[in-house]
Every structure is written in C-alpha cells, then in structure tokens.
Motif scaffolding. Sequence first.
Motif, PDB file in Angstrom:
ATOM      1  N   LEU A 290     -14.682 -10.002  -1.420  1.00 12.54           N
ATOM      2  CA  LEU A 290     -14.070  -8.872  -0.717  1.00 12.54           C
ATOM      3  C   LEU A 290     -12.632  -8.654  -1.176  1.00 12.54           C
ATOM      4  O   LEU A 290     -12.163  -7.531  -1.226  1.00 12.54           O
ATOM      5  CB  LEU A 290     -14.122  -9.106   0.797  1.00 12.54           C
ATOM      6  N   PHE A 291     -11.930  -9.727  -1.524  1.00 14.63           N
ATOM      7  CA  PHE A 291     -10.548  -9.595  -1.981  1.00 14.63           C
ATOM      8  C   PHE A 291     -10.495  -8.843  -3.299  1.00 14.63           C
ATOM      9  O   PHE A 291      -9.657  -7.973  -3.503  1.00 14.63           O
ATOM     10  CB  PHE A 291      -9.911 -10.971  -2.115  1.00 14.63           C
TER      11      PHE A 291
ATOM     12  N   HIS B 183      -5.183 -26.320  -9.576  1.00 15.81           N
ATOM     13  CA  HIS B 183      -4.234 -25.581  -8.758  1.00 15.81           C
ATOM     14  C   HIS B 183      -4.859 -24.247  -8.337  1.00 15.81           C
ATOM     15  O   HIS B 183      -5.218 -23.438  -9.178  1.00 15.81           O
ATOM     16  CB  HIS B 183      -2.942 -25.326  -9.528  1.00 15.81           C
ATOM     17  N   ASN B 184      -5.025 -24.068  -7.037  1.00 18.01           N
ATOM     18  CA  ASN B 184      -5.541 -22.810  -6.503  1.00 18.01           C
ATOM     19  C   ASN B 184      -4.381 -21.903  -6.148  1.00 18.01           C
ATOM     20  O   ASN B 184      -3.305 -22.371  -5.768  1.00 18.01           O
ATOM     21  CB  ASN B 184      -6.392 -23.063  -5.258  1.00 18.01           C
ATOM     22  N   SER B 185      -4.605 -20.606  -6.241  1.00 16.88           N
ATOM     23  CA  SER B 185      -3.534 -19.671  -5.906  1.00 16.88           C
ATOM     24  C   SER B 185      -3.306 -19.660  -4.398  1.00 16.88           C
ATOM     25  O   SER B 185      -4.208 -19.948  -3.612  1.00 16.88           O
ATOM     26  CB  SER B 185      -3.893 -18.266  -6.404  1.00 16.88           C
ATOM     27  N   ASN B 186      -2.078 -19.359  -4.015  1.00 14.45           N
ATOM     28  CA  ASN B 186      -1.729 -19.283  -2.604  1.00 14.45           C
ATOM     29  C   ASN B 186      -2.429 -18.108  -1.940  1.00 14.45           C
ATOM     30  O   ASN B 186      -2.731 -17.098  -2.588  1.00 14.45           O
ATOM     31  CB  ASN B 186      -0.222 -19.115  -2.437  1.00 14.45           C
ATOM     32  N   LEU B 187      -2.659 -18.225  -0.657  1.00 15.68           N
ATOM     33  CA  LEU B 187      -3.172 -17.096   0.117  1.00 15.68           C
ATOM     34  C   LEU B 187      -2.070 -16.057   0.232  1.00 15.68           C
ATOM     35  O   LEU B 187      -0.881 -16.387   0.266  1.00 15.68           O
ATOM     36  CB  LEU B 187      -3.614 -17.578   1.502  1.00 15.68           C
ATOM     37  N   ARG B 188      -2.464 -14.778   0.287  1.00 13.35           N
ATOM     38  CA  ARG B 188      -1.488 -13.695   0.309  1.00 13.35           C
ATOM     39  C   ARG B 188      -1.713 -12.797   1.524  1.00 13.35           C
ATOM     40  O   ARG B 188      -2.798 -12.766   2.099  1.00 13.35           O
ATOM     41  CB  ARG B 188      -1.612 -12.868  -0.970  1.00 13.35           C
ATOM     42  N   VAL B 189      -0.698 -12.061   1.860  1.00 18.18           N
ATOM     43  CA  VAL B 189      -0.787 -11.088   2.951  1.00 18.18           C
ATOM     44  C   VAL B 189      -1.822 -10.031   2.572  1.00 18.18           C
ATOM     45  O   VAL B 189      -1.940  -9.648   1.407  1.00 18.18           O
ATOM     46  CB  VAL B 189       0.596 -10.449   3.209  1.00 18.18           C
ATOM     47  N   ASN B 190      -2.592  -9.571   3.546  1.00 12.32           N
ATOM     48  CA  ASN B 190      -3.673  -8.579   3.407  1.00 12.32           C
ATOM     49  C   ASN B 190      -4.925  -9.124   2.738  1.00 12.32           C
ATOM     50  O   ASN B 190      -5.854  -8.370   2.468  1.00 12.32           O
ATOM     51  CB  ASN B 190      -3.219  -7.318   2.671  1.00 12.32           C
TER      52      ASN B 190
ATOM     53  N   MET C 124     -14.398 -12.904  10.408  1.00 13.30           N
ATOM     54  CA  MET C 124     -13.651 -12.449   9.253  1.00 13.30           C
ATOM     55  C   MET C 124     -12.338 -11.872   9.753  1.00 13.30           C
ATOM     56  O   MET C 124     -12.263 -11.313  10.848  1.00 13.30           O
ATOM     57  CB  MET C 124     -14.426 -11.384   8.475  1.00 13.30           C
ATOM     58  N   GLY C 125     -11.309 -12.030   8.969  1.00 19.83           N
ATOM     59  CA  GLY C 125     -10.015 -11.493   9.352  1.00 19.83           C
ATOM     60  C   GLY C 125      -9.173 -11.172   8.138  1.00 19.83           C
ATOM     61  O   GLY C 125      -9.556 -11.429   7.000  1.00 19.83           O
ATOM     62  N   ARG C 126      -8.015 -10.612   8.406  1.00 27.09           N
ATOM     63  CA  ARG C 126      -7.064 -10.252   7.346  1.00 27.09           C
ATOM     64  C   ARG C 126      -5.762 -10.986   7.627  1.00 27.09           C
ATOM     65  O   ARG C 126      -5.277 -11.022   8.744  1.00 27.09           O
ATOM     66  CB  ARG C 126      -6.836  -8.748   7.330  1.00 27.09           C
ATOM     67  N   ILE C 127      -5.187 -11.552   6.578  1.00 25.87           N
ATOM     68  CA  ILE C 127      -3.944 -12.304   6.728  1.00 25.87           C
ATOM     69  C   ILE C 127      -2.793 -11.343   6.981  1.00 25.87           C
ATOM     70  O   ILE C 127      -2.565 -10.403   6.214  1.00 25.87           O
ATOM     71  CB  ILE C 127      -3.668 -13.173   5.489  1.00 25.87           C
ATOM     72  N   LEU C 128      -2.058 -11.569   8.083  1.00 33.72           N
ATOM     73  CA  LEU C 128      -0.896 -10.760   8.418  1.00 33.72           C
ATOM     74  C   LEU C 128       0.397 -11.386   7.911  1.00 33.72           C
ATOM     75  O   LEU C 128       1.315 -10.686   7.483  1.00 33.72           O
ATOM     76  CB  LEU C 128      -0.797 -10.568   9.936  1.00 33.72           C
ATOM     77  N   GLU C 129       0.462 -12.733   7.981  1.00 39.00           N
ATOM     78  CA  GLU C 129       1.689 -13.427   7.608  1.00 39.00           C
ATOM     79  C   GLU C 129       1.331 -14.806   7.077  1.00 39.00           C
ATOM     80  O   GLU C 129       0.368 -15.424   7.519  1.00 39.00           O
ATOM     81  CB  GLU C 129       2.586 -13.554   8.844  1.00 39.00           C
ATOM     82  N   VAL C 130       2.095 -15.272   6.098  1.00 33.69           N
ATOM     83  CA  VAL C 130       1.902 -16.613   5.536  1.00 33.69           C
ATOM     84  C   VAL C 130       3.125 -17.456   5.841  1.00 33.69           C
ATOM     85  O   VAL C 130       4.247 -16.949   5.909  1.00 33.69           O
ATOM     86  CB  VAL C 130       1.639 -16.568   4.009  1.00 33.69           C
TER      87      VAL C 130
ATOM     88  N   VAL D 195      -3.738 -14.682  11.112  1.00 24.95           N
ATOM     89  CA  VAL D 195      -4.885 -13.854  10.752  1.00 24.95           C
ATOM     90  C   VAL D 195      -5.214 -12.907  11.889  1.00 24.95           C
ATOM     91  O   VAL D 195      -5.254 -13.314  13.057  1.00 24.95           O
ATOM     92  CB  VAL D 195      -6.115 -14.746  10.445  1.00 24.95           C
ATOM     93  N   LYS D 196      -5.457 -11.644  11.543  1.00 16.37           N
ATOM     94  CA  LYS D 196      -5.890 -10.660  12.534  1.00 16.37           C
ATOM     95  C   LYS D 196      -7.397 -10.528  12.442  1.00 16.37           C
ATOM     96  O   LYS D 196      -7.953 -10.253  11.384  1.00 16.37           O
ATOM     97  CB  LYS D 196      -5.230  -9.314  12.273  1.00 16.37           C
ATOM     98  N   THR D 197      -8.073 -10.762  13.575  1.00 16.80           N
ATOM     99  CA  THR D 197      -9.526 -10.628  13.646  1.00 16.80           C
ATOM    100  C   THR D 197      -9.859  -9.526  14.642  1.00 16.80           C
ATOM    101  O   THR D 197      -8.966  -8.919  15.235  1.00 16.80           O
ATOM    102  CB  THR D 197     -10.181 -11.944  14.101  1.00 16.80           C
TER     103      THR D 197
END
Length: 125
Positions: free
Chosen positions: A118-119, A55-62, A79-85, A98-100
């Motif tokens: 990086l996270f 089980h992998n952890s869910n992706l998160r905002v930022n 590369m980008g940053r997650i804005l919304e899931v 994702v914002k790129t």
Amino acid sequence: MESAISSFPEPYTASDSLSYYSRWKLIKTLRNKFWNRWSTEYLSHLQARVKWSVHNSNLRVNQLVLLKNPNTKLLKWNMGRILEVFPGNDGLVRVVEVKTSSGTLRRAINKVVPNLCLFKMTLQL
C-alpha cells in the motif's frame, strides 16, 4: 600387487596396550570432545544470524501500517496511517503515532508492520 601373501599376519598381543574398557573410555572421550568442538565451532557458522545486519528504512509520516495484535488473526489487524514519528537518541524511529478508524494510538515500532504494498501505491499516486 607384487606378490601374493605367503604368511599369516602376526597375532595381536595387547600386553602393553590399553584394556578394552580403557580403550572404550578413551574413544568415548575423544568422540565427545570432537562432537562438542564440532557443534560449537562449525555448526554455529552454518546458522546465519541476520538480526541487525540488514538495515531497514525508518518509518515515515503518512506511511500505511498494520497494528499487530496478538489476540486477533493477521487478517483482522487494524490498518492505520502514521501521523508522527518519535526517533531515539540514535536517530532511528522507536515509537510512532498512528491514526486508525477507532482513534489515534501511540505504538512501539515492534508492534507496527509497514504495509509496503500500500505504501508503494501511495507513492505512485
């Protein structure tokens, strides 16, 4: 050994046994049955099937991610940053926004690679 062999063994007479061709067919059939059973029962246990067992952890905002692109090399992925899931019915994240540097994109999670190094650095800051 108690004593030396004093006589020759009885000669093999195959009057009631199988002919050479029948015996060869029988051995070939037994070998094929053994191989089929061994390959289906034993070899399948040697190959570990790890899909969905970890089980992998869910992706998160930022969270920082890399966007997979089959037309470019790995080092050229954006590369980008997650804005919304967007979670599915089961609560697991299925789609992210994702914002790129070139804009905002919506991607399925199989097209996104979490950039764990990086996270971890962003969590420590």
